[in-house]
Design a protein around this motif. Structure first.
Motif, mmCIF file in Angstrom:
data_model
loop_
_atom_site.group_PDB
_atom_site.id
_atom_site.type_symbol
_atom_site.label_atom_id
_atom_site.label_comp_id
_atom_site.label_asym_id
_atom_site.label_seq_id
_atom_site.Cartn_x
_atom_site.Cartn_y
_atom_site.Cartn_z
ATOM 1 N N GLU A 145 0.830 -1.198 0.000
ATOM 2 C CA GLU A 145 0.000 0.000 0.000
ATOM 3 C C GLU A 145 0.875 1.263 0.000
ATOM 4 O O GLU A 145 0.613 2.201 -0.739
ATOM 5 C CB GLU A 145 -0.953 -0.020 1.203
ATOM 6 N N SER A 146 1.901 1.257 0.828
ATOM 7 C CA SER A 146 2.810 2.409 0.830
ATOM 8 C C SER A 146 3.444 2.587 -0.544
ATOM 9 O O SER A 146 3.584 3.709 -1.025
ATOM 10 C CB SER A 146 3.912 2.222 1.872
ATOM 11 N N ALA A 147 3.830 1.480 -1.146
ATOM 12 C CA ALA A 147 4.458 1.553 -2.463
ATOM 13 C C ALA A 147 3.477 2.132 -3.481
ATOM 14 O O ALA A 147 3.824 3.008 -4.269
ATOM 15 C CB ALA A 147 4.920 0.169 -2.906
ATOM 16 N N ARG A 148 2.242 1.679 -3.423
ATOM 17 C CA ARG A 148 1.235 2.178 -4.365
ATOM 18 C C ARG A 148 1.043 3.679 -4.203
ATOM 19 O O ARG A 148 1.030 4.441 -5.160
ATOM 20 C CB ARG A 148 -0.101 1.463 -4.130
ATOM 21 N N LEU A 149 0.930 4.109 -2.945
ATOM 22 C CA LEU A 149 0.706 5.531 -2.693
ATOM 23 C C LEU A 149 1.961 6.355 -2.941
ATOM 24 O O LEU A 149 1.913 7.570 -2.960
ATOM 25 C CB LEU A 149 0.204 5.741 -1.264
ATOM 26 N N SER A 150 3.094 5.683 -3.109
ATOM 27 C CA SER A 150 4.308 6.404 -3.471
ATOM 28 C C SER A 150 4.465 6.458 -4.983
ATOM 29 O O SER A 150 5.488 6.902 -5.492
ATOM 30 C CB SER A 150 5.539 5.729 -2.860
ATOM 31 N N GLY A 151 3.472 5.958 -5.689
ATOM 32 C CA GLY A 151 3.501 6.051 -7.139
ATOM 33 C C GLY A 151 4.106 4.861 -7.844
ATOM 34 O O GLY A 151 4.388 4.925 -9.032
ATOM 35 N N VAL A 152 4.313 3.759 -7.136
ATOM 36 C CA VAL A 152 4.834 2.563 -7.784
ATOM 37 C C VAL A 152 3.688 1.863 -8.518
ATOM 38 O O VAL A 152 2.617 1.671 -7.949
ATOM 39 C CB VAL A 152 5.450 1.604 -6.742
ATOM 40 N N ASN A 153 3.921 1.535 -9.783
ATOM 41 C CA ASN A 153 2.913 0.815 -10.551
ATOM 42 C C ASN A 153 2.976 -0.665 -10.183
ATOM 43 O O ASN A 153 3.723 -1.449 -10.768
ATOM 44 C CB ASN A 153 3.175 1.021 -12.037
#
Ligand SMILES: Nc1ncnc2c1ncn2[C@@H]1O[C@H](COP(=O)(O)OP(=O)(O)OP(=O)(O)O)[C@@H](O)[C@H]1O
Ligand SMILES: [Mg+2]
Lengths: 502, 327
Positions: free
Chosen positions: B212-220
């Motif tokens: 989730e953190s990765a997603r919200l950091s813009g990771v596809n």
């Protein structure tokens, strides 16, 4: 034999982590029926001290006395048996279990002597505890469906469900609204009257004067002073915490308003918020406030593409922007600092360096590879600028204190070079000195042409730092106040839905 | 800077030290127990290279699997896919009838790699778009691919094949070093670079650490995972090609249960099955520990059944060791 005027004494506690002396002969003494506030900067060692008390971490050296008797606390379970109950800064709930199951985790009531859980009693007792702290929650709901504030209340309920004579609360108020805070304080007073000793950690100094009896200030792992709260002032506390005078808590600067950066029209998300419209110009900091649950975070997430919106349009620099994912948002120069740092802001197992650069790695890529040297210099720069207390940029963020973790999240978004930044409770868990530093940083951002939307429940900082205040009530924008007309009363008025439009 | 380097060295020592010690211990024990008058010992260079050669296929797959496991996933289809890769290539080469063999071999490799990309895409699609847990998605694929391999060959190995077919598996480029070992070492180095020094690698670790953190950091998330499964499948195909070349045949029966052996090597190497934590270097050492053990037990005359028991114990010991470290 220690003096048994105290229910608890911690003497000469020392704790060393690799590269960090977290506690350096720290002391703490607690009387029964006393609310003892433990204060100090981020990374001063408050949580570590309490984790040692709760048996969650061993100490290197020192002594602990309970009711004058020396004890060696070996485990959290042992601490519980000694009557110590702890509410952690970072929650420890089991996400898929219900509220009641979490409250009674490990101590489930059983039907007679059978192995079967007495569900009826468990639900009834849970409801009773929640009623005592005046929280209205369905005890059968899984915890992961609850808001952060509600989860906090479950933590408190859990601590109350054991018969404790010492209760530790590590920043319980960071996530609560005023309404919930009143309930919490009432509860604390009741507990105090019944002779329980409470240790209360907070970065909101005004709370100290409201419920604190004694104050202990720590700095760099050492005990600085213990005094009655009534003998102290806000200024004197800050001086002791920071070790110097703090010139201004809210160093607000004003800039010329420029062109519109972000405009939101008719934004809706079914079940969360409806028909939200506002705009943001360069040179200003706009607050989005309201009670918890009013839909502020949801609006931010929808703008950022983290959640789907059901209607409405977002414009960036006057042009309609198609934002379907956080990635689109970041590409468009939009950043969102989330309120839940542990689950949404950080990769806890990664280092300070890796977390800082995660949102903007492409800026560091030369050819095929990440330029490590450049990356290190970026991380060093933010550690320095935000005064992140860490032995090195290679420290895993899991090992940082709560406030310092928050600063890493901040660093991550600063590094994205976004032109619009949405900060959701940016100063949660951050000490007063560092808060002022962060506000100065916001000023610097605004002066560079960044537009800032700040979601905050802390009205003093909303009033202190923002040019304009948007207030939400039950999923709708209830009104807007300019800086010169805004006041706590007017904001609360709008936030509770007592009047419409300003 | 020098300090940063010594720190990195210290960390590496803590991370790999115990495993390396175990490896050296293994080699020493087998050297002592397996002393023979005439032959060179277990610890002799030619023998160690021989063991390395035997573990080339496993190693190539383990590199891909490390990526998958770090994202928090798993790929159970590799054993079957490996067989399919060999079979497809062998079928094509068999058609050459002795003319332009080299051309047919290259075409066979290409066809097999396309199959790998396809298979990886299917896993990726199932996992990212349909939200099927990796365990289930790749379990289904494991069964289906095994079936496909058997169907197209009627369950019989494709052979005989021209001698040139054995280039990849047996040809030595420099004395003692077969092509397969060179390929393995290249994959290993590439894997390290990819995981530690590229944006892709960083995203892989971020996803495994906190999706989730990765997603919200813009990771596809979808794209990264998709690529991870394709990478793993392509490497599996390379392993399949090496094996079939070494055997001089394309058999639909090879690689059964290999997925578990590969996962074991990765886990022994310190990669966490819950994702986020792991390294290619660790996988390499983990692989060596496992294959030295198997080969050493054979060397001193312990047969398969005994080897299975020992391997189980070693896996447990390695994981316990890892637990102690994080204490
Ligand atoms: N598990 C750990 N490993 C390494 N260092 C740690 C660990 N836990 C805490 N520390 C370090 O010990 C110091 C004290 O941390 P602690 O969490 O007690 O601070 P705190 O006073 O609670 O701060 P905050 O107000 O930010 O919550 C910090 O420098 C922190 O980085
Ligand atoms: Mg703390």
């Amino acid at each position: 034999m220690a003096n048994s005027e105290f229910i608890l004494e911690m003497l000469q506690i020392t704790k060393r982590f690799p590269g960090v002396l977290a506690l350096d002969k720290a002391n703490l003494a607690l009387r029964p029926g006393e609310v003892h506030c433990l204060l100090g900067e981020n990374g001063a060692g408050k949580s570590t001290m309490m984790k040692i008390l709760a048996g969650a971490q061993p100490m290197d050296s020192g002594e602990i006395f309970i009711d004058g008797e020396p004890v060696v606390i070996t485990s959290p379970h042992h601490a519980q048996q000694l009557g110590i109950s702890m509410i952690y800064q970072e929650f420890n709930l089991s996400p898929y279990l219900s509220v009641a199951e979490n409250i009674f985790l490990g101590r489930e009531p059983r039907i007679g002597r059978s192995p079967f859980i007495d569900w009826k009693r468990m639900y009834r007792d849970s409801e009773e505890i929640l009623k005592r702290i005046r929280v209205d929650l369905d005890v059968r709901r899984p915890v992961n469906e609850l808001s952060v504030a509600q989860q906090q209340m479950v933590e408190i309920a859990k601590a109350l469900s054991v018969q404790a004579k010492i209760i530790v609360m590590d920043e319980p108020s960071a996530t609560l609204t005023d309404h919930e805070l009143v309930a919490l304080f009432d509860l604390i007073r009741t507990l105090r009257a019944s002779g329980i000793g409470l240790i209360y950690i907070s970065h909101r100094l005004e709370e100290v004067f409201e419920i604190g009896d004694q104050v202990t200030v720590m700095r760099d792992g050492q005990h600085v002073a213990t005094k009655p709260a009534s003998s102290m002032t806000r200024e004197s506390i800050i001086r002791m915490m920071v070790g110097r005078e703090l010139t201004e808590e809210y160093p607000k600067e004003f800039f010329k308003l420029g062109e519109e950066r972000l405009r939101v029209e008719g934004l809706s998300r079914e079940g969360a918020f409806k028909d939200v419209s506002f705009s943001l110009r360069t040179g200003e900091i706009v607050a989005l406030t309201g009670l918890v649950g009013a839909g502020r975070t949801e609006v931010a997430r929808a703008i950022f593409g983290a959640d789907r919106k059901t209607a409405g349009q977002v414009y960036l620099d006057g042009k309609p922007a198609e934002i379907r994912s956080p990635q689109d948002a970041i590409k468009n120069g939009l950043g969102l600092l989330t309120e839940d740092r542990k689950n949404q802001g950080l990769v806890l197992g990664m280092t300070v360096r890796e977390n800082t650069t995660l949102s903007n790695l492409s800026a560091l890529v030369k050819g095929l590879f990440i330029n490590r040297k450049f990356e290190r210099s970026v991380a060093e720069k933010y550690v320095h600028e935000l005064q992140i207390k860490t032995p090195s940029i290679e420290q895993v963020v899991q090992n940082l204190s709560g406030g310092n973790q928050q600063k890493v999240v901040l660093a991550k978004w600063l590094f994205t070079q976004s032109r619009v930044l949405i900060f959701d409770e940016p100063t949660r868990g951050i000490d007063v000195g560092a808060k002022a530093e962060i506000f100065k940083l916001m000023n610097a951002l605004v002066s560079r042409g960044v537009a800032i939307l700040m979601i905050s429940s802390e009205l003093p900082e909303v009033l202190g730092m923002c040019d304009r205040v948007l207030v939400m009530h039950e999923g709708r924008l209830a009104g807007q106040l300019m800086r010169n007309e805004a006041s706590q009363e007017k904001i609360m008025h709008l936030a509770t839905g007592m009047s419409s439009a300003a | 800077m020098a300090e940063a380097r010594t720190q990195a060295f210290k960390r590496a020592l803590i991370a790999y030290g115990p495993l390396l010690a175990a490896l050296i211990l293994e080699i020493a024990v087998f050297e002592l127990l397996g002393r023979r008058q005439d032959n060179p010992g277990f610890a002799s260079i030619p023998n160690l290279i021989r063991v390395l050669g035997q573990s080339a296929e496993f190693g190539v797959m383990a590199v891909g699997m490390t990526f998958v496991i770090i994202t928090g996933g798993i790929d159970l289809s590799i054993g079957s896919l490996m067989a399919c890769g060999g079979v497809v290539c062998a079928m094509l080469v068999k058609r050459s009838g002795g003319d332009a063999v080299a051309l047919y071999i290259v075409a066979g490799w290409a066809a097999a790699l396309v199959l790998g990309a396809l298979s990886g895409s299917i896993s990726g699609l199932l996992i990212t778009r349909f939200d099927i847990p990796p365990f289930i998605a790749t379990l289904a694929l494991m069964s289906s691919l095994r079936g496909v391999g058997n169907l197209i060959t009627d369950g019989k190995p494709i052979s005989p094949l021209p001698d040139a077919y054995q280039w990849l598996g047996r040809q030595q480029i420099v004395p003692h070093i077969p092509v397969s070992v060179a390929v393995f070492l290249i994959v290993l180095a590439g894997g390290m670079l990819l995981l530690n020094h590229t944006q892709f690698g960083r995203h892989v670790r971020a996803i495994g650490g906190n999706e989730e953190s990765a997603r919200l950091s813009g990771v596809n998330i979808a794209r990264v995972k998709w690529r991870v499964y394709i990478l793993c499948s392509m490497l599996t195909i390379i392993a399949g090609l090496i094996l079939s070349s070494r055997l001089g045949a394309g058999s639909p029966k090879v690689g059964m249960g290999d997925e578990l052996g590969v996962i074991a090597a990765v886990v022994v190497g310190g990669t966490s099955l819950s994702g986020g934590r792991g390294s290619i270097g660790g996988t390499f050492v983990g692989l060596l520990v496992v294959s030295m053990l198997n080969s050493g037990l054979t060397w001193i005359g312990v047969e398969t059944f005994g080897q299975q028991v020992t391997l189980g114990l070693v896996i447990l010991a390695a994981v316990l060791l890892d637990k102690l470290k994080s204490w």
